[in-house]
Each structure stands twice: as structure tokens, then as C-alpha cells.
Design a protein around this motif. Structure first.
Motif, PDB file in Angstrom:
ATOM      1  N   LYS A  62       0.833  -1.208   0.000  1.00 46.11           N
ATOM      2  CA  LYS A  62       0.000   0.000   0.000  1.00 46.11           C
ATOM      3  C   LYS A  62       0.867   1.258   0.000  1.00 46.11           C
ATOM      4  CE  LYS A  62      -4.139  -1.890   2.235  1.00 46.11           C
ATOM      5  NZ  LYS A  62      -5.016  -1.838   3.447  1.00 46.11           N
ATOM      6  N   SER A  63       1.967   1.211   0.732  1.00 45.80           N
ATOM      7  CA  SER A  63       2.887   2.354   0.731  1.00 45.80           C
ATOM      8  C   SER A  63       3.491   2.566  -0.653  1.00 45.80           C
ATOM      9  CB  SER A  63       4.002   2.128   1.761  1.00 45.80           C
ATOM     10  OG  SER A  63       3.481   2.014   3.070  1.00 45.80           O
ATOM     11  N   GLN A  64       3.775   1.469  -1.359  1.00 49.22           N
ATOM     12  CA  GLN A  64       4.285   1.583  -2.723  1.00 49.22           C
ATOM     13  C   GLN A  64       3.233   2.181  -3.658  1.00 49.22           C
ATOM     14  OE1 GLN A  64       7.426   0.913  -3.970  1.00 49.22           O
ATOM     15  NE2 GLN A  64       8.035   0.675  -1.837  1.00 49.22           N
ATOM     16  N   PHE A  65       1.969   1.869  -3.414  1.00 52.24           N
ATOM     17  CA  PHE A  65       0.887   2.482  -4.190  1.00 52.24           C
ATOM     18  C   PHE A  65       0.946   4.004  -4.070  1.00 52.24           C
ATOM     19  CE2 PHE A  65      -2.584  -1.009  -4.668  1.00 52.24           C
ATOM     20  CZ  PHE A  65      -1.654  -1.828  -5.273  1.00 52.24           C
ATOM     21  N   LYS A  66       1.043   4.484  -2.836  1.00 53.37           N
ATOM     22  CA  LYS A  66       1.081   5.931  -2.614  1.00 53.37           C
ATOM     23  C   LYS A  66       2.323   6.547  -3.240  1.00 53.37           C
ATOM     24  CE  LYS A  66      -1.505   5.710   1.756  1.00 53.37           C
ATOM     25  NZ  LYS A  66      -1.447   5.980   3.220  1.00 53.37           N
TER      26      LYS A  66
END
Length: 227
Positions: A59-63
Motif C-alpha cells: 500500500k505504501s508503494q501504491f502511494k
């Protein structure tokens, strides 16, 4: 001299702007450090462990890469984390046959589903070496946990890197879909065309040859006419 550098900077900015417009027109945008296709600008994320560390890292990579995380839907591409696994093997031994060096392995299996196109399964693997020391067992245990966390974070980055390679996969799927539609159109066109000799109408005339038959009663001589 200052004017020359100003002109050079202006040309450089124009080149970058032109390149960005060209890339955007092709359907791809730079998100973070990767060029991701527009098909995954919005992406849903499901996982074997919805609250696990790997899920949070992805999810952090998504952001980081400008991907909007949305709830799962039949019309939205989906990234599904299938499983993760840890492994190790001994690389070297001490003189007392105790393991001195290990190779740590961390693997993740995941699938990407693009609606109306395809679903593909991928895997990524991270490998690190770990030097064990029985004299500092507690410190080495903490170090091992830190290495595993780093491997998990690297795996999340590799997932996004592999998603950037979906460009070729999506293009191949688009070509297959286009070829299938063209083939379907050709088949439909062939069915609509009349077959020679089957739809032509024929006006047939039945000709009946009638002959006049004379009936001769018994006892009556039939005369022959002289020429």
C-alpha cells in the motif's frame, strides 16, 4: 554567456515537456520511478493477510507511485497477494560443524487481474546472506529479523517494478482481442454473403409435346394417300 546558458536551459525544459506529452499520449505515465500503464492507475489490493506487514508495504508503494487504491470491483484491476514464504540454506560451517553462514530466501506469489482481459500469476524472490555468530546470539537474532524486514520491503518494490512490465502484456492482450474481433467480423461477413448457385431463381418452363392419335375401328381399312 549568461544568455547562452538561459537558452540552453529553456531548450532542455522544452525537451522534457515534449517527452512527457509524448509518453502521456501513448497511454503511459511516470509514477514514482516506474512507467506504469494507465490500466492500473486505479488498483484494488487483496491479500492472504489483509493486515500483514507485506500488505502495508505494498500500500505504501501504491502511494509512492501515484496509484489510487480502491475497493475491489468487477471493473477495477486487482492485485492479489497469494502467499509469502521464508527459507534458508547453509552456505558454510565452522570447524565444529555448526552453521556459520546462511542464505536467506523470501518469496512472494501474487496475481494481477485486468477486467475483460486476463489474470496472470507472478512471483518475486529476494535473497540475502547472513553470518551467524554463536557468541552474539541475541544480536544476531535481531539482525536476522531486520534482514527479513528489509527483504519484505524489497519484495514490495519488486512487485511494483514487475507491474511496470505489464505494458507488453497488456499490448499483447489488446492485439489478441483485436485479432479475435477481426476474425469474428470476417466470419460474420462470410456468413452473410450468398453462396453461388443457391439463391438464384430459375424460371423453368415445362414443355409438353402432344401428339394427335387417330383411333381406327376394327375392319376399317386405312388408306394411304398417293403423292
Amino acid at each position: 554567456m549568461k544568455a547562452f546558458f538561459s537558452l540552453k536551459s529553456t531548450l532542455r525544459l522544452l525537451s522534457v515537456a515534449l517527452l512527457s506529452l509524448t509518453v502521456s499520449a501513448c497511454g503511459f505515465h511516470l509514477r514514482g520511478t516506474y512507467m506504469l500503464p494507465d490500466e492500473i492507475a486505479k488498483l484494488s489490493l487483496t491479500s492472504f493477510d489483509q493486515y500483514g506487514q507485506l500488505t502495508r508495504l505494498v500500500k505504501s508503494q501504491f502511494k509512492l507511485h501515484g496509484i489510487e487504491a480502491v475497493p475491489p470491483s468487477a471493473t477495477v484491476p486487482n492485485l492479489h497477494l497469494i502467499s509469502e514464504s521464508n527459507g534458508e540454506r547453509t552456505l558454510s560451517l565452522y570447524q565444529n560443524s555448526r552453521a556459520a553462514e546462511y542464505e536467506l530466501n523470501y518469496s512472494v506469489r501474487y496475481s494481477i487481474t485486468i477486467p475483460n482481459k486476463a489474470s496472470k500469476t507472478f512471483s518475486t524472490k529476494v535473497t540475502r546472506t547472513f553470518l551467524d555468530n554463536p557468541l552474539t546470539a541475541l544480536a544476531k537474532s535481531v539482525e536476522r529479523d531486520m534482514i527479513k524486514d528489509e527483504m519484505r520491503e524489497q519484495a514490495s518494490r519488486q512487485i511494483l517494478r514487475q507491474m511496470a512490465r505489464l505494458t507488453a502484456t497488456i499490448e499483447a492482450l489488446d492485439e489478441q482481442e483485436l485479432e479475435a474481433k477481426l476474425a469474428e467480423m470476417e466470419d460474420t461477413k462470410a456468413e452473410d454473403m450468398p453462396v453461388s448457385g443457391t439463391s438464384a431463381s430459375y424460371n423453368s418452363t415445362n414443355t409438353v409435346n402432344t401428339e394427335e392419335v387417330s383411333t381406327v375401328e376394327p375392319g376399317t381399312e386405312v388408306g394411304t394417300s398417293q403423292p
